[in-house]
Write a protein that holds these residues in place. Structure first.
Motif, PDB file in Angstrom:
ATOM      1  N   PRO A  78       0.774  -1.293  -0.006  1.00  0.00           N
ATOM      2  CA  PRO A  78      -0.072   0.007   0.164  1.00  0.00           C
ATOM      3  C   PRO A  78       0.933   1.253   0.134  1.00  0.00           C
ATOM      4  N   VAL A  89      -4.769   5.508  -0.210  1.00  0.00           N
ATOM      5  CA  VAL A  89      -5.532   4.283   0.419  1.00  0.00           C
ATOM      6  C   VAL A  89      -6.350   4.756   1.405  1.00  0.00           C
ATOM      7  N   ASP A 132      -4.688  -1.654   3.504  1.00  0.00           N
ATOM      8  CA  ASP A 132      -4.309  -2.123   2.316  1.00  0.00           C
ATOM      9  C   ASP A 132      -5.148  -1.893   1.230  1.00  0.00           C
ATOM     10  N   ALA A 189      -6.089   0.111  -1.771  1.00  0.00           N
ATOM     11  CA  ALA A 189      -5.929   1.108  -2.496  1.00  0.00           C
ATOM     12  C   ALA A 189      -6.930   1.650  -3.608  1.00  0.00           C
TER      13      ALA A 189
END
Length: 336
Positions: A136, A141, A163, A165
Motif C-alpha cells: 500500500p 489508501v 491495504d 488502494a
C-alpha cells in the motif's frame, strides 16, 4: 445516472502510442480502454446511464470527439465533450464538466480497468472503488472503521494503515454537492503542488459528516505504460475467455497457421505460416506471415513478417520485419 471521465492527459508514459491517439482510445482485447471502462461501470451500478461526459484536451481533434460520443451511444447514453486545456489537477478536471453534475454520478479516470461483483450502496454519499494490494505504500489508501465506513484517506503511507488502494473510480449520490465542493477549492485557491486535488474535496465532505463506503473490486488492471498495458491485455483476454466470450472474428483468413487461445483477432486479419497466442490481440486488417506472436498487443492494419514477438506492442498501420522480440513501435512506423 451519469458518468464523468477525465481524460485530458497526454499519456506520456505510453509513448509512442499516445503520440497519435489518446491513451483511453487504445484498444485492449479489441475495444478502447475507455469503452471497456464505462461498460464495466454500467455493469456494477446496474442503472440506466443517462449521460457520459468526457473531459479531453481541445487538441485531441474532431475524430476523437466523434469516437467518444459513439461509445456513449452504444450504451444508450448521451455523449458530451468538455475541455481541460491546462493541467491544473484532478478537481479542476472534473469541474470542467460542471454543467453535467446533477444527480447521482460516477467519476472514473480512464487509465484503469477492473473486474468487480459488488452491489453499489446508493444510500451512501459516496462509494470509492478500492482494491486490496500487497504494497500500500505505493498508493493512496482508505482507512475503515468497524462499520465499514471510510474515516480517512492516506496518500502513500510510510507505515501500514490500510491495504485498500484507491483505484480512481468514485460514486457520488449528489453531483451538485460534489460540484460545490470542487468549486470551493478553486474559489479559495486550495492547492497542493500547484494543482487542485479531488482528495481535498473528499476530505471536506467527510468532515461535514457525509458517509463514505468502499466498493471492493476483484481485479484492478493498469494501462499506464507499455509493459503493464500488454499485461492488462493478457489478463483481460483470459477473463473474457473464461466468461465464454468469442474473440476471434469468423472471417480470419488462416493458411498453415495456429491460434492458441485466449486471443482477440479482428476482422480481415490474414495469417500465413503463423502461430498466434496465447494472450495476443490483433486488430482488424492485420497481416501476419512467417511469425510467432505471444503476449502482445497489435493495433489495426499492421503488417508483421519474420517475427518472434513476446511482450510487444505495435500501433496502427505499422510494418515490422525482423528478429527483435519485446518491441514497442507506434503508428505508421516501419522496421524492415
Amino acid at each position: 445516472m451519469k458518468i464523468i471521465v477525465p481524460m485530458a492527459g497526454r499519456g506520456s508514459r505510453l509513448r509512442p502510442h499516445t503520440l497519435t491517439i489518446p491513451k483511453p482510445l487504445i484498444p485492449i482485447a479489441g475495444k478502447p480502454i475507455v469503452h471497456r471502462l464505462v461498460e464495466d461501470i454500467a455493469g456494477v451500478i446496474n442503472q440506466e446511464i443517462e449521460e457520459i461526459a468526457f473531459i479531453i484536451h481541445k487538441d485531441f481533434g474532431k475524430q476523437v470527439e466523434e469516437d467518444l460520443v459513439a461509445i456513449a451511444q452504444k450504451l444508450g447514453a448521451r455523449g458530451t465533450i468538455y475541455y481541460q486545456n491546462e493541467a491544473l489537477g484532478t478537481a479542476h478536471a472534473i469541474l470542467c464538466a460542471k454543467e453535467s453534475m446533477q444527480g447521482p454520478l460516477v467519476v472514473a479516470y480512464a487509465d484503469t480497468l477492473f473486474r468487480a461483483d459488488f452491489s453499489l450502496d446508493t444510500s451512501a454519499d459516496s462509494v470509492i472503488w478500492v482494491k486490496q494490494v500487497e504494497d500500500p505504500s505505493a498508493f493512496g489508501v482508505v482507512q475503515l472503521n468497524e462499520n465499514n465506513q471510510i474515516v480517512d484517506f492516506v496518500e502513500k503511507p510510510a507505515q501500514f494503515v490500510s491495504d485498500l488502494a484507491i483505484i480512481g473510480i468514485y460514486y457520488f449520490k449528489s453531483g451538485e454537492t460534489l460540484r460545490s465542493e470542487l468549486q470551493y477549492l478553486l474559489d479559495n485557491d486550495v492547492v497542493k503542488g500547484g494543482e487542485y486535488q479531488l482528495t481535498d474535496a473528499l476530505e471536506n465532505m467527510k468532515q461535514k459528516g457525509m458517509k463514505f463506503v468502499p466498493g471492493k473490486v476483484d481485479e484492478w488492471m493498469d494501462c499506464g505504460n507499455k509493459n503493464v498495458t500488454v499485461e492488462t491485455n493478457s489478463r483481460l483476454l483470459n477473463f473474457l475467455h473464461q466468461d465464454g466470450i468469442h474473440l476471434v472474428d469468423s472471417d480470419v483468413k488462416s493458411e498453415n497457421s495456429t491460434i492458441i487461445p485466449p486471443c482477440y483477432i479482428g476482422e480481415d486479419v490474414v495469417l500465413i505460416n503463423a502461430t498466434v497466442g496465447p494472450n495476443v490481440s490483433l486488430g482488424k486488417g492485420c497481416h501476419v506471415q512467417n511469425s510467432t506472436i505471444k503476449n502482445s498487443l497489435v493495433q489495426n492494419h499492421s503488417n508483421i513478417k519474420n517475427a518472434n514477438l513476446d511482450n510487444a506492442m505495435i500501433g496502427n498501420h505499422a510494418s515490422f520485419d525482423g528478429n527483435f522480440s519485446s518491441i514497442s513501435i507506434g503508428d505508421y512506423s516501419v522496421l524492415e
